[in-house]
Scaffold this motif. Structure first.
Motif, short mmCIF file in Angstrom:
data_model
loop_
_atom_site.label_atom_id
_atom_site.label_comp_id
_atom_site.label_asym_id
_atom_site.label_seq_id
_atom_site.Cartn_x
_atom_site.Cartn_y
_atom_site.Cartn_z
N SER A 118 1.46 -41.79 34.26
CA SER A 118 0.79 -41.85 32.97
C SER A 118 -0.65 -41.38 33.10
N GLY A 119 -1.05 -40.48 32.20
CA GLY A 119 -2.40 -39.95 32.21
C GLY A 119 -2.53 -38.60 32.86
N HIS A 163 0.46 -33.86 28.47
CA HIS A 163 -0.36 -35.01 28.83
C HIS A 163 0.60 -36.19 28.90
N THR A 183 -5.15 -41.58 27.09
CA THR A 183 -3.73 -41.30 27.34
C THR A 183 -2.91 -41.64 26.12
#
Length: 468
Positions: free
Chosen positions: A76-77, A93, A287
């Motif tokens: 994630s991110g 993303h 995020t």
């Protein structure tokens, strides 16, 4: 019913769309101008799909994106991209939720109508040298004569070395032109329909007139031009057979109107939406809940075919790789995903009002245009989004303060057009068309409203930030 009751009922029940300038604050307008300054710079750099892709990578890497390598671990991110053969780009993303919850997509295209050189383009006639062209996409041929043109692209030599070609953009550089018939001799031409008045085989780029060698020699102007090309780019005539060279309007994007509320440029279709999607992704402040994906495809103007078009498996491969990293089947991701097919729509033009149905046409300065379907006449070639999808986007946009309108592409029997929407829908991805209204679409010089550009950017960001 008194006047106040009537007014309240009218406001509550009837549509109350307003010109965006009646709603934007001074701060909003300042942000709009800053955004459009960046957009104009993007247009000036990205005259072709290759140049657009290269500028996209530059901006993405500056924003922390890195090339995706198949098999790399993702969390994630993370911000990754894939460039497909230098002519299309996919960026992601990675979000907080697993990909089994789908992705939030914006898909646009970065190719625009233009003139491509033929494989054997160079010839001489009447002691003038020319390049033969083959038009790309839906152009109106008469619009491309007597305007300054630049040449961009690459030539690949037999040994595989690549040469970048660029001429006609910088101050002081020579430009190219396609000549037209003078009115004194145009009586027969004037009787032809617009589509036939300028035959495709007359769209020849004038290259030069100065001969070299002795007067008894033939092909002296052609040889002189080839010598100049060789001196500047190191190519010979046979190298033109393995070249991709595109003639596009020379010059830069500029403000239009005494109030500077519009932007005039080549390539708004569809770089105005491509930039909005890209900029919205790069500007995400944190995020996203779901993985946000931006697809900038090639070949839309000729049907989205080809290895860099939206019908290519390249997009599926990219998403499948991301899914594999999380142990998620691609089909499970697709069926939970949403795509905003980001492509321009026709803006109502009072000068040609007879081909528009005004109640269902996009107006300049009324925000991003939602198109439930495109296609031709009986919706042929459209994905035709369902009511739930349109309501979903209405809700997202209203919550984010995005100005929007609903639109069709002119009168039902007047013509039609298509986008990449149906190719996303064919993958079982919920899809809706949305984009910037354009005047003079597909012309060498198109016009859009700054307000609509900015609202489209805001709309893209709302899609990427959506949690549902």
């Amino acid at each position: 019913m008194d006047k106040n009751q009537y007014k309240e009922l009218k406001e509550r029940l009837l549509s109350t769309k307003k010109n965006g300038y009646d709603l934007l604050s001074e701060a909003d307008q300042a942000a709009m101008e800053a955004y459009c300054t960046g957009y104009k710079a993007f247009l000036d750099v990205g005259k072709t799909e290759r140049l657009c892709a290269a500028e996209t990578l530059r901006l993405a890497e500056a924003a922390g994106y890195r090339p995706y390598v198949r098999g790399m671990a993702l969390k994630s991110g993370d911000k990754v991209y894939v460039c497909n053969r230098g002519k299309a780009v996919m960026l992601a993303h990675i979000g907080q939720k697993s990909l089994d919850q789908g992705v939030q997509l914006a898909a646009a295209h970065i190719d625009s109508p233009r003139l491509d050189l033929k494989p054997n383009p160079l010839y001489e006639d009447g002691e003038l040298a020319y390049f033969k062209t083959h038009y790309y996409g839906g152009i109106r041929k008469y619009q491309w004569v007597t305007i300054p043109l630049a040449l961009h692209g690459v030539a690949v030599r037999k040994d595989g070395t690549k040469v970048t070609v660029r001429m006609g953009e910088e101050e002081g550089e020579p430009r190219l032109v396609i000549t037209d018939l003078l009115p004194h001799l145009g009586a027969a031409q004037n009787k032809k329909p617009l589509s036939e008045a300028v035959p495709a085989e007359t769209l020849n780029l004038l290259l030069g007139s100065r001969p070299i060698g002795g007067e008894e020699e033939s092909g002296r102007v052609k040889l002189a031009v080839m010598q100049l090309l060789h001196e500047k780019y190191g190519v010979v005539e046979d190298d033109l057979t393995s070249a991709e060279l595109e003639a596009v309007p020379a010059g830069k994007a500029c403000d239009i109107g005494l109030d500077r509320s519009l932007i005039g440029a080549y390539g708004h279709d569809d770089r105005v939406c491509a930039y909005a999607a890209l900029k919205a992704l790069l500007d995400l402040p944190e995020t996203p809940v779901k993985t946000a994906v931006c697809v900038l495809a090639d070949k839309e103007e000729i049907g989205s075919d080809g290895v860099t078009g939206m019908q290519s498996a390249a997009f599926d491969a990219f998403l499948e790789d991301l899914c594999t990293a999380q142990g998620v089947p691609l089909r499970a991701c697709f069926e939970k995903s949403f795509c905003l097919s980001a492509d321009v729509t026709a803006a109502f033009d009072p000068n040609f009002a007879d081909v528009y149905e005004k109640r269902n046409s996009a107006l300049l300065n009324y925000g991003v245009g939602l198109c439930k379907y495109t296609g031709a006449r009986g919706k042929s070639g459209a994905s035709d989004a369902d009511a739930e999808t349109v309501a979903y986007v209405r809700r997202l946009f209203d919550q984010a303060g995005v100005l929007w309108q609903i639109a069709e592409l002119g009168k039902v029997d007047a013509g039609g057009g298509g986008t990449v929407a149906m190719y996303m829908a064919n993958r079982n991805i919920t899809t809706l068309d949305a984009g910037v209204p354009v005047l003079s679409m597909h012309a060498p010089f198109e016009t859009v409203a700054k307000l609509d550009c900015y609202e489209t950017y805001k709309g893209m960001k709302a899609v990427f930030q959506a949690a549902e």
